[in-house]
Motif scaffolding. Structure first.
Motif, short mmCIF file in Angstrom:
data_model
loop_
_atom_site.label_atom_id
_atom_site.label_comp_id
_atom_site.label_asym_id
_atom_site.label_seq_id
_atom_site.Cartn_x
_atom_site.Cartn_y
_atom_site.Cartn_z
N TYR A 85 79.29 22.51 49.82
CA TYR A 85 80.63 23.08 49.99
C TYR A 85 81.30 22.50 51.22
O TYR A 85 80.65 21.91 52.08
CB TYR A 85 80.55 24.61 50.14
N SER A 90 84.76 39.59 55.55
CA SER A 90 83.36 39.17 55.60
C SER A 90 82.90 39.17 57.05
O SER A 90 83.63 38.78 57.94
CB SER A 90 83.19 37.78 54.99
N THR A 133 93.97 31.51 50.77
CA THR A 133 93.00 31.65 49.68
C THR A 133 92.00 32.73 50.04
O THR A 133 91.84 33.08 51.20
CB THR A 133 92.28 30.31 49.42
N SER A 134 91.33 33.26 49.02
CA SER A 134 90.35 34.32 49.28
C SER A 134 88.99 33.75 49.63
O SER A 134 88.17 34.42 50.23
CB SER A 134 90.23 35.23 48.05
N SER A 135 88.73 32.53 49.28
CA SER A 135 87.42 31.91 49.53
C SER A 135 87.46 31.10 50.82
O SER A 135 88.42 30.40 51.10
CB SER A 135 87.05 31.00 48.36
N GLU A 136 86.39 31.20 51.59
CA GLU A 136 86.29 30.43 52.83
C GLU A 136 85.58 29.10 52.63
O GLU A 136 85.51 28.29 53.54
CB GLU A 136 85.57 31.25 53.90
N TRP A 137 84.99 28.90 51.45
CA TRP A 137 84.28 27.67 51.14
C TRP A 137 84.77 27.15 49.79
O TRP A 137 84.98 27.91 48.86
CB TRP A 137 82.77 27.92 51.08
N ARG A 138 84.94 25.84 49.69
CA ARG A 138 85.34 25.21 48.43
C ARG A 138 84.26 24.21 48.05
O ARG A 138 83.78 23.44 48.88
CB ARG A 138 86.69 24.51 48.62
N SER A 139 83.90 24.22 46.79
CA SER A 139 82.81 23.37 46.30
C SER A 139 83.20 21.89 46.39
O SER A 139 84.31 21.52 46.05
CB SER A 139 82.48 23.74 44.86
N ARG A 180 75.28 25.44 52.17
CA ARG A 180 76.76 25.43 52.26
C ARG A 180 77.28 24.09 52.76
O ARG A 180 78.27 23.58 52.26
CB ARG A 180 77.24 26.55 53.17
#
Length: 196
Positions: free
Chosen positions: A87, A65, A159-165, A83
């Protein structure tokens, strides 16, 4: 770029900006001149060259990204607010390697403190003010800052996501806010229909 056609101040500013980019931060530069306008002009040139370098570095980044833009925009600000509210950031290997470059320029005149032992205090105050003027930092401090979390060591996750809810009662916070807004809208439409 033809060197002969450029004024000497522009050449000094270009050389100084290239040097500052290569030096590890934090770096301090002192400029002395009898003409304050000349110093301001050189500082503007330095800022322009350093921002161009930051954009060049971010454009050449080949990660999954892209880093956010150097230029502030309304859509970027709204995305940042959403965000930060809904998040929390996740420390990953990729965002640790990312070349997201920002330069903070702090203008400080030591002449105000001539003959005083409080020069260091004035410099520290000016640095703190310059950092607090950053809108992104202010938003982070309002929405994400946790003093206990700051003391803990950051754990790098795979992990593949840089933000977690963010969660509230096992539900993502954004879904609860959306449900409340939809319920309020439904009640409002119902009340408007009844009044007619």
């Amino acid at each position: 770029m033809i060197i002969k056609d450029l004024p000497s101040d522009h050449i000094y500013a270009y050389a100084l900006s290239k040097t500052l980019i290569k030096v590890s931060s934090p770096a301090t530069v002192g400029l002395y001149s009898s003409c304050q306008n000349r110093i301001n002009m050189i500082l503007r040139y330095i800022e322009v060259h350093m921002e161009q370098e930051a954009e060049r570095r971010e454009q050449s980044y080949q990660g999954r990204s892209k880093p956010r833009s150097v230029k502030a925009s309304i859509t970027g600000l709204l995305a940042l607010i959403c965000r930060l509210l809904f998040y929390r950031p996740v420390w990953t290997e990729e965002n640790q390697r990312r070349q997201n470059v920002r330069f903070i320029y702090v203008r400080f005149s030591a002449w105000h403190f001539a003959g005083s032992d409080l020069l260091w205090a004035g410099l520290v105050m000016r640095l703190c003010l310059a950092l607090q003027e950053s809108l992104e930092l202010g938003l982070y401090r309002v929405a994400q800052h946790d003093e206990e979390d700051e003391v803990r060591k950051k754990v790098i996750e795979n992990t593949s996501s840089e933000w977690r809810s963010k969660k509230f009662c096992c539900f993502p916070l954004w879904s609860l806010v959306l449900a409340v807004l939809l319920a309020a809208l439904t009640v409002l439409v119902f009340l408007v229909r009844i009044r007619r």
